[in-house]
Design an enzyme around this catalytic site. Structure first.
Site, PDB file in Angstrom:
ATOM      1  N   LYS A   1      25.731  -6.040  -1.140  1.00 49.76           N
ATOM      2  CA  LYS A   1      27.185  -5.978  -1.352  1.00 49.76           C
ATOM      3  C   LYS A   1      27.650  -5.554   0.150  1.00 49.76           C
ATOM      4  O   LYS A   1      28.903  -5.347   0.291  1.00 49.76           O
ATOM      5  CB  LYS A   1      27.773  -5.607  -2.359  1.00 49.76           C
ATOM      6  CG  LYS A   1      27.532  -6.061  -3.744  1.00 49.76           C
ATOM      7  CD  LYS A   1      27.778  -5.258  -5.004  1.00 49.76           C
ATOM      8  CE  LYS A   1      27.160  -5.322  -5.992  1.00 49.76           C
ATOM      9  NZ  LYS A   1      27.596  -4.181  -7.133  1.00 49.76           N
TER      10      LYS A   1
ATOM     11  N   ARG B   1       0.776  -1.458  -0.057  1.00 45.61           N
ATOM     12  CA  ARG B   1       0.015   0.206   0.160  1.00 45.61           C
ATOM     13  C   ARG B   1       0.733   1.339  -0.149  1.00 45.61           C
ATOM     14  O   ARG B   1       0.436   2.024  -0.829  1.00 45.61           O
ATOM     15  CB  ARG B   1      -0.762  -0.122   1.139  1.00 45.61           C
ATOM     16  CG  ARG B   1      -2.178  -0.773   1.175  1.00 45.61           C
ATOM     17  CD  ARG B   1      -2.519  -1.285   2.428  1.00 45.61           C
ATOM     18  NE  ARG B   1      -1.601  -2.532   2.656  1.00 45.61           N
ATOM     19  CZ  ARG B   1      -1.731  -3.665   2.536  1.00 45.61           C
ATOM     20  NH1 ARG B   1      -2.973  -3.932   1.939  1.00 45.61           N
ATOM     21  NH2 ARG B   1      -0.841  -4.787   2.692  1.00 45.61           N
ATOM     22  N   THR B   2       1.777   1.378   0.861  1.00 48.93           N
ATOM     23  CA  THR B   2       2.590   2.596   1.129  1.00 48.93           C
ATOM     24  C   THR B   2       3.426   2.905  -0.056  1.00 48.93           C
ATOM     25  O   THR B   2       3.442   4.112  -0.683  1.00 48.93           O
ATOM     26  CB  THR B   2       3.451   2.500   2.417  1.00 48.93           C
ATOM     27  OG1 THR B   2       2.561   1.988   3.461  1.00 48.93           O
ATOM     28  CG2 THR B   2       4.013   3.867   2.922  1.00 48.93           C
TER      29      THR B   2
HETATM   30  N1   CP Z   1      -0.449  -0.073   6.027  1.00 49.22           N
HETATM   31  C1   CP Z   1       0.871  -0.258   5.306  1.00 49.22           C
HETATM   32  O1   CP Z   1       1.809   0.152   5.565  1.00 49.22           O
HETATM   33  O2   CP Z   1       0.828  -1.325   4.390  1.00 49.22           O
HETATM   34  P1   CP Z   1       2.136  -1.728   3.555  1.00 49.22           P
HETATM   35  O3   CP Z   1       3.033  -2.368   4.351  1.00 49.22           O
HETATM   36  O4   CP Z   1       1.541  -2.755   2.544  1.00 49.22           O
HETATM   37  O5   CP Z   1       2.855  -0.471   2.915  1.00 49.22           O
END
Ligand code: CP
Length: 323
Positions: free
Chosen positions: A87, A59-60
């Protein structure tokens, strides 16, 4: 918010109520941009943003990338799994290498609490914390505030329970601060083993009994059981946890008609939330994801474009013109 002369978003604790209201107002304008047939504006044309994700994300990362594209920014994609981090290159050398190519902003996710703060000391670019260990996830907090206020209006006096694995949750830390800053009463609900060692400075109440508060909640905010961060068993079994602390169908029936069910994702259906409950009309989980794009547009625009001073309406108007 300022370090090395640049503006950053590192923690919800950096934002007062006026800052948050400004970001949420601007988010509303960018949400309108998202509804256009061509959802793109020239606000950050000529700016370059790098993604520095040392932890997985769906999402983020995707919503930051979408936000940057909609603002016409250039982006520099960096994948830890195919980079010289493998590395042995350090975080400092990595950020200094990327910065040498010319960046205006960097979005950082890292398993270590405080990593984005360190990055802010090593670059002149604006740094945005996209999640650091158990510490903070401020843009999640902002998108949750936007989602909550778009349904409930003012949060003053609203009762919000944050339920689940508080100990390992950066979302709990950001959201407890964010909801409380906007005037809500915040109650943490979890077994004693899932509370942080200290709650000093947390603007919250605590209960170990979800059934004691469920009828009076305006928002039931559920957290994922973060098994990957738990070094030892913190609940007897996930089935027992679901029975005691999960939002089961029977418990969800006790929520008021206007009460919201929220979750930052990813969800463990059948653990913190019954599968059927996550799909109820008052579960706004997909809306949280959608709002993540608009909120991240607002944050990128404020940090890389306008600044967190009162926004000049004509500058915003220009920024929101069709690209
Ligand atoms: N809510 C959230 O941070 O989802 P992700 O880990 O998929 O980014």
């Amino acid at each position: 918010m300022r370090r090395n002369g640049a503006r950053h978003l590192l923690s919800m604790a950096d934002l007062d109520r006026d800052d948050i209201e400004q970001i949420l107002n601007l988010t509303g304008s960018f949400a309108e941009v998202g509804e256009r047939s061509i959802p793109k504006v020239p606000a950050l044309r000529g700016k370059t943003i790098a993604w520095l994700f040392y932890e997985d994300s769906t999402r983020t990362r995707l919503s930051f990338e979408t936000a940057a594209r909609r603002l016409s920014a250039d982006t520099m994609n960096f994948s830890v799994s195919s980079s010289s981090v493998n590395k042995g290159e350090s975080l400092r050398d990595t950020i200094e290498t990327i910065a040498a190519m010319g960046i205006d902003g960097v979005v950082v996710r890292h398993r270590a609490a405080g990593a984005p703060q360190q990055v802010a000391d090593w670059t002149d670019a604006a740094v945005i914390n996209a999640g650091d260990g158990w510490h903070q996830h401020p843009t999640q907090g902002l998108l949750d505030l936007y989602t909550a206020t778009s349904h409930l209006g003012d949060l003053d006096g609203k009762h919000i329970a944050i339920v689940g694995d508080i100990k390992h949750s950066r979302v709990a830390r950001s959201n407890a601060i964010g909801f409380a800053t906007m005037g809500a009463r915040v109650t943490l609900v979890c077994p004693p083993t899932l509370l942080p060692p200290s709650l000093d400075g947390w603007p919250v109440e605590v209960t170990h009994d979800l059934d004691a508060v469920i009828d009076e909640l305006d928002i039931c905010y559920l957290l994922r059981m973060q098994l990957e961060r738990q070094k030892q068993a913190v609940v007897p079994t996930l089935r027992e946890y679901h029975h005691e602390y999960g939002l089961t169908s029977a418990r969800a029936d006790h929520l008021g008609a206007e009460a919201l069910i929220m979750h930052p994702g990813p969800m463990n259906r059948g653990v913190e939330i019954a599968g059927e409950v996550a799909d109820r009309p008052n579960a706004v989980i997909a809306e949280q994801v959608a709002n993540g794009v608009s909120v991240r547009m607002a944050v990128l625009f404020l940090l890389l474009g306008a600044g967190l001073e009162p926004v000049d309406e004509s500058a915003v108007g220009g920024g929101l013109a069709v690209a």
